[in-house]
Write a protein that holds these residues in place. Structure first.
Motif, mmCIF file in Angstrom:
data_model
loop_
_atom_site.group_PDB
_atom_site.id
_atom_site.type_symbol
_atom_site.label_atom_id
_atom_site.label_comp_id
_atom_site.label_asym_id
_atom_site.label_seq_id
_atom_site.Cartn_x
_atom_site.Cartn_y
_atom_site.Cartn_z
ATOM 1 N N VAL A 80 -12.761 -53.851 -11.370
ATOM 2 C CA VAL A 80 -13.122 -53.436 -10.324
ATOM 3 C C VAL A 80 -12.190 -52.729 -9.457
ATOM 4 O O VAL A 80 -12.310 -51.832 -8.933
ATOM 5 C CB VAL A 80 -14.043 -54.467 -9.504
ATOM 6 N N VAL A 139 -18.403 -58.035 -12.830
ATOM 7 C CA VAL A 139 -19.031 -57.627 -11.523
ATOM 8 C C VAL A 139 -19.746 -58.540 -10.963
ATOM 9 O O VAL A 139 -20.791 -58.548 -10.238
ATOM 10 C CB VAL A 139 -19.448 -56.257 -11.478
ATOM 11 N N ILE A 161 -20.760 -52.224 -3.774
ATOM 12 C CA ILE A 161 -19.456 -52.779 -4.015
ATOM 13 C C ILE A 161 -18.194 -51.982 -2.644
ATOM 14 O O ILE A 161 -17.468 -52.491 -2.146
ATOM 15 C CB ILE A 161 -18.734 -52.367 -5.332
ATOM 16 N N LEU A 171 -23.941 -49.409 -13.161
ATOM 17 C CA LEU A 171 -22.998 -49.204 -12.227
ATOM 18 C C LEU A 171 -22.789 -47.728 -11.861
ATOM 19 O O LEU A 171 -22.471 -47.032 -12.938
ATOM 20 C CB LEU A 171 -21.686 -49.658 -13.081
ATOM 21 N N TYR A 225 -23.547 -58.643 -3.381
ATOM 22 C CA TYR A 225 -22.349 -58.609 -4.490
ATOM 23 C C TYR A 225 -21.822 -59.820 -4.594
ATOM 24 O O TYR A 225 -21.101 -60.146 -3.790
ATOM 25 C CB TYR A 225 -21.838 -57.041 -4.259
ATOM 26 N N GLY A 244 -19.399 -60.123 -7.412
ATOM 27 C CA GLY A 244 -18.347 -59.926 -7.964
ATOM 28 C C GLY A 244 -16.799 -59.627 -7.224
ATOM 29 O O GLY A 244 -16.865 -60.043 -5.989
#
Length: 264
Positions: free
Chosen positions: A14, A58, A97, A194, A254, A256
């Protein structure tokens, strides 16, 4: 400038994606924006990295939403359009993200049979990677020069994609005027996508998401009754949906790896 992907551990993919996007996509207010669009090999480098990202990278499992019975409508700057659905239906979940004025990174989690209706990406490049599950993708590109219908405000578009994609599959890329800039998603099985958008939707900058209804080419006549296509099944008339409605969506958490921002 070197565009290659440096060696990374799976847990930092990421972060690697963020850094590649930071190097590739200039801010609209940056002088470097005059070099837009980015080189094709730079987009391919991002696409290749996204190909390696897994649900675990993620913070997802492939069954994240199957038993999720959440309720509520969520309206974002991106998702404004589509028909209302029953209150008991499972929502689409968006996991944020990262976002700046040059690009955004996020994940759309769709329960089985969920739909993100046909919409456009004005002046944008979008990379989409199916992390798990299966979805039907239908996409179009506008015909240039513009061809209009004679009986209603519809514009001619050419079919780009109409098939089912199942993970694992390559990252898809759409561009401002090609690659299926107008698309819709229907989840065949619970799935997650994604997405990297550059630049992101922005009402202030005039990048507004517009939703469309598609009509078979044979259902309408072209203005001036001009014959414009030889394979009508590969074309459709798209008409903007002007009535503001809501997609059944909510923001999620989120879990991740987070992005560590840095100065260029």
């Amino acid at each position: 400038m070197a565009w290659g992907v440096p060696p990374r551990s799976p847990s930092s993919r990421v972060q690697a994606l963020y850094e590649l996007c930071k190097r590739t996509f200039p801010s609209p207010s940056d002088a470097a924006a005059s070099s837009w669009p980015p080189p094709a090999h730079a987009i391919r480098t991002i696409s290749s990295l996204m190909d390696t990202i897994t649900p675990a990278d993620v913070g997802l499992r492939d069954d994240n939403l199957e038993d999720d019975k959440g309720h509520g409508f969520f309206e974002s700057n991106f998702l404004k359009g589509s028909a209302r659905v029953a209150r008991w239906a499972q929502p689409i979940t968006y996991l944020h993200i990262y976002e700046c004025d040059a690009f955004s990174i996020g994940i759309f989690c769709l329960p089985t049979s969920a739909i993100i209706p046909l919409h456009d990406h004005p002046g944008m490049t979008v990379l989409s990677k199916i992390l798990y599950g299966s979805m039907h993708v239908k996409s179009y590109d506008w015909i240039e020069p513009t061809v209009l219908a004679s009986s209603q405000p519809a514009r001619l578009a050419k079919l780009h994609t109409d098939d089912v994609r199942t993970a694992p599959c390559p990252t898809s890329v759409l561009y401002p005027q090609s690659g299926g800039n107008l698309h819709c998603f229907t989840s065949v099985a619970s799935c997650a996508v994604l997405d990297v958008l550059s630049p992101p939707y922005s009402e202030d900058a005039g990048r507004i998401c517009t939703y469309f209804h598609d009509y078979p080419f044979s259902s309408l006549l072209a203005a001036g009754h001009i014959k414009v296509v030889s394979s009508p099944d590969n074309y459709a008339w798209l008409e903007a949906i002007n009535t503001p409605v809501n997609i059944y969506m909510r923001p999620g958490m989120y879990t991740g790896p987070t992005v560590q921002e840095h100065q260029s």
